[in-house]
Design a protein around this motif. Structure first.
Motif, PDB file in Angstrom:
ATOM      1  N   SER A   1      -5.031  -1.761   9.377  1.00 13.85           N
ATOM      2  CA  SER A   1      -5.300  -3.024   8.680  1.00 13.85           C
ATOM      3  C   SER A   1      -5.888  -2.803   7.288  1.00 13.85           C
ATOM      4  CB  SER A   1      -6.237  -3.875   9.529  1.00 13.85           C
ATOM      5  OG  SER A   1      -7.423  -3.144   9.741  1.00 13.85           O
TER       6      SER A   1
ATOM      7  N   HIS B   1      -5.020  -4.828  -0.863  1.00 15.23           N
ATOM      8  CA  HIS B   1      -4.965  -6.268  -1.144  1.00 15.23           C
ATOM      9  C   HIS B   1      -3.521  -6.701  -0.998  1.00 15.23           C
ATOM     10  CE1 HIS B   1      -3.027  -5.736  -5.087  1.00 15.23           C
ATOM     11  NE2 HIS B   1      -3.677  -4.597  -5.072  1.00 15.23           N
ATOM     12  N   LYS B   2      -3.315  -7.997  -0.910  1.00 20.08           N
ATOM     13  CA  LYS B   2      -1.940  -8.492  -0.797  1.00 20.08           C
ATOM     14  C   LYS B   2      -1.405  -8.857  -2.175  1.00 20.08           C
ATOM     15  CE  LYS B   2      -2.076 -10.492   3.825  1.00 20.08           C
ATOM     16  NZ  LYS B   2      -3.507 -10.802   4.101  1.00 20.08           N
ATOM     17  N   GLU B   3      -0.108  -8.800  -2.285  1.00 18.66           N
ATOM     18  CA  GLU B   3       0.500  -9.177  -3.564  1.00 18.66           C
ATOM     19  C   GLU B   3       0.097 -10.592  -3.934  1.00 18.66           C
ATOM     20  OE1 GLU B   3       4.775  -8.104  -4.340  1.00 18.66           O
ATOM     21  OE2 GLU B   3       4.896 -10.235  -4.802  1.00 18.66           O
ATOM     22  N   SER B   4       0.068 -11.478  -2.931  1.00 14.41           N
ATOM     23  CA  SER B   4      -0.242 -12.884  -3.204  1.00 14.41           C
ATOM     24  C   SER B   4      -1.707 -13.105  -3.569  1.00 14.41           C
ATOM     25  CB  SER B   4       0.132 -13.733  -1.994  1.00 14.41           C
ATOM     26  OG  SER B   4      -0.482 -13.191  -0.846  1.00 14.41           O
ATOM     27  N   ASP B   5      -2.556 -12.070  -3.411  1.00 12.54           N
ATOM     28  CA  ASP B   5      -3.960 -12.200  -3.848  1.00 12.54           C
ATOM     29  C   ASP B   5      -4.079 -12.117  -5.362  1.00 12.54           C
ATOM     30  OD1 ASP B   5      -4.712 -12.173  -1.223  1.00 12.54           O
ATOM     31  OD2 ASP B   5      -5.362 -10.071  -1.205  1.00 12.54           O
TER      32      ASP B   5
ATOM     33  N   GLU C   1       7.571  -7.649  -3.737  1.00 14.18           N
ATOM     34  CA  GLU C   1       7.721  -8.425  -2.503  1.00 14.18           C
ATOM     35  C   GLU C   1       8.284  -9.804  -2.829  1.00 14.18           C
ATOM     36  OE1 GLU C   1       4.099  -8.228  -0.191  1.00 14.18           O
ATOM     37  OE2 GLU C   1       4.831  -9.737   1.220  1.00 14.18           O
TER      38      GLU C   1
ATOM     39  N   GLN D   1       3.865  -0.163   0.582  1.00 14.49           N
ATOM     40  CA  GLN D   1       2.490  -0.635   0.397  1.00 14.49           C
ATOM     41  C   GLN D   1       1.499   0.101   1.299  1.00 14.49           C
ATOM     42  OE1 GLN D   1       2.444  -4.871   1.078  1.00 14.49           O
ATOM     43  NE2 GLN D   1       3.739  -5.312  -0.684  1.00 14.49           N
ATOM     44  N   HIS D   2       2.016   0.898   2.213  1.00 19.92           N
ATOM     45  CA  HIS D   2       1.147   1.429   3.267  1.00 19.92           C
ATOM     46  C   HIS D   2       0.856   2.919   3.171  1.00 19.92           C
ATOM     47  CE1 HIS D   2       0.994  -2.223   5.755  1.00 19.92           C
ATOM     48  NE2 HIS D   2       2.178  -2.461   5.227  1.00 19.92           N
TER      49      HIS D   2
ATOM     50  N   SER E   1      -6.849  -8.144  -8.930  1.00 20.70           N
ATOM     51  CA  SER E   1      -6.581  -8.650  -7.596  1.00 20.70           C
ATOM     52  C   SER E   1      -7.733  -8.394  -6.648  1.00 20.70           C
ATOM     53  CB  SER E   1      -5.340  -7.976  -7.027  1.00 20.70           C
ATOM     54  OG  SER E   1      -4.333  -7.979  -7.985  1.00 20.70           O
TER      55      SER E   1
END
Ligand SMILES: *[C@@H]1O[C@H](CO)[C@@H](O)[C@H](O)[C@H]1NC(C)=O
Ligand SMILES: *[C@@H]1O[C@H](CO)[C@@H](O)[C@H](O)[C@H]1NC(C)=O
Ligand SMILES: *[C@@H]1O[C@H](CO)[C@@H](O)[C@H](O)[C@H]1NC(C)=O
Ligand SMILES: *[C@@H]1O[C@H](CO)[C@@H](O)[C@H](O)[C@H]1NC(C)=O
Length: 421
Positions: free
Chosen positions: A122, A127-131, A142, A152-153, A198
């Motif tokens: 986790s 961070h997420k792209e949408s952040d 994405e 991303q991992h 971000s």
């Protein structure tokens, strides 16, 4: 000109004032005339150029108004090949310590050497792209439909027993409290700046900024919007305009490389308007690095400012094997160096940084980024120019293998920065 964001709740008018003051900054460029050699037909003229240059090293520094503006409207109306030798800068504060090259390496641990480890726990991505509220359309892979998100991992794991400092965003912001951190350079440094952006989650009195300066020295491409000019003109002897922007930062992170891959035209501060010389990109970059280094050597007190230089990251383009289009996994072969390795430029950068000694920490991201052929936007980004059917049929022909998807490799650059802050 200047993009910034801040965790401060209210804007402070003081900042504006500081910038006004900054414009009064001194002009500090010095080339050593002794290092010019003249074995060429154009020698007289080049010699003249350098002697006019030395006149800039004057206690009564010229005011900014005396200098020609170099902007996107500037043109060359005569261009000759440059035949003078590359010029050297003179150490002032650094003398005596030039020999200890301090890559941001510790004695025992080289955290830049290691491997990528797939980590879908986790904690990755950080961070997420949408952040990212102001994400660049160039890096939002994405959003632009990339189907495989494994890129991303991947976590960077230095060779044992070394480890990267455990990532902790609170700690990062604690370190930046009350400080100004500024990224200066091209779109790759801007990508890293987006990452910092971000990660913003707390209200610390910290400012993190980005200054678009793809050549580090002044150029006609310094306008972050209108920057794609056919004719690229640099002023190899001056960072003055940029210094006014960056000199108040406590932490500065520089990069430059991508824009030097083709010839540039040079226009000395003191020369007649419109009169240019053309040099190879690598030569121009060396002049620019020396001017930048000279500014650091004469002006930076390492107890007051932290400086970093991010080494080059290159296009992944191995020729007959195609390019980054369709790549889903990093290269596993250790000690892989991209086929596009520009060794002479790397050595030049090392030489300049070595002379600066402990004043600049080096983030050696070249090799670790080279492994990540899967980390580029490829075709999953916004393309500004329309793509015709023929190109659409051959995605590798327009795949972007220069930039890096966010989240992704630039997050790791940021972790490395955190490691050394
Ligand atoms: C993590 O990756 C492994 C191996 O690819 C896979 O079996 C597992 O389902 C993944 N877990 C998550 C949470 O994605
Ligand atoms: C992160 O750093 C903060 C401040 O130093 C500390 O209180 C917190 O426990 C750390 N978090 C983790 C997960 O280590
Ligand atoms: C915020 O940081 C600045 C330095 O960048 C400092 O001058 C100012 O006093 C700080 N403000 C607060 C409320 O801590
Ligand atoms: C070169 O062009 C500039 C405008 O960029 C002009 O002001 C200048 O007079 C020109 N010089 C010559 C010698 O034509």
């Amino acid at each position: 000109m200047f993009q910034r964001w801040s965790t401060k709740k209210s804007p402070r008018p003081v900042a504006g004032l500081l910038f006004m003051l900054a414009l009064a900054v001194t002009f500090m460029v010095l080339y050593d005339e002794r290092s010019i050699h003249h074995d060429n037909t154009n020698r007289e003229q080049d010699l003249k150029e350098t002697s006019t240059l030395t006149s800039f090293v004057h206690p009564n520094l010229p005011s900014r108004n005396d200098l020609e503006v170099l902007d996107r409207f500037s043109r060359c109306n005569s261009t000759n090949e440059y035949s003078g030798k590359k010029m050297e800068w003179v150490d002032h504060l650094c003398s005596g310590q030039g020999s200890d090259f301090v890559a941001a390496k510790e004695n025992i641990c080289d955290v830049f050497s290691g491997k990528w480890v797939f980590d879908n726990s986790s904690s990755y991505p950080l961070h997420k792209e949408s952040d990212c509220p102001y994400m660049s359309e160039q890096l939002a892979c994405e959003k632009y439909g990339r189907p495989d998100l494994e890129y991303q991992h991947w976590r960077w794991q230095p060779h044992p027993p070394c480890n990267l400092k455990r990532w902790n965003v609170t700690e990062m912001w604690e370190m930046l409290r009350g400080k100004r951190m500024m990224f200066v350079g091209d779109s790759l440094n801007r990508g890293q700046w987006f990452v910092s952006y971000s990660l913003l989650s707390h209200d610390y009195n910290a400012t993190v900024e980005f200054l678009w300066a793809p050549f580090l020295v002044e150029s006609n491409s310094d306008d972050p919007v209108y920057r794609k000019l056919v004719e690229r003109i640099i002023r190899p002897d001056s960072v003055l305009k940029h210094v006014a922007m960056w000199q108040h930062a406590d932490i500065l992170i520089f990069n430059t490389y991508l824009w030097w891959r083709r010839p540039v035209k040079i226009q000395w501060s003191s020369r007649e308007k419109g009169s240019c010389k053309e040099v190879k990109g690598a030569e121009g970059m060396e002049m620019a690095m020396n001017t930048w280094a000279h500014w650091i050597s004469s002006n930076v007190d390492p107890n007051k400012k932290r400086l970093f230089f991010v080494t080059m990251s290159r296009e992944w383009n191995p020729g007959s094997e195609g390019n980054c289009y369709g790549e889903k996994k990093p290269i596993e072969e250790e000690s892989y160096w991209g086929s596009g390795s520009d060794i002479p430029t790397m050595r030049m950068v090392e030489r300049v940084l070595r002379r600066l000694g402990p004043k600049v920490s080096v983030l050696s991201i070249t090799q670790l980024s080279d492994y990540r052929k899967d980390g580029h936007p490829s075709v999953y980004r916004k393309f500004w120019e329309p793509l015709n059917d023929e190109r659409l049929k051959n995605p590798a022909s327009y795949a972007d293998c220069n930039h890096w998807c966010v989240p992704g490799v630039p997050d790791v650059w940021n972790q490395l920065l955190f490691h050394f802050l």
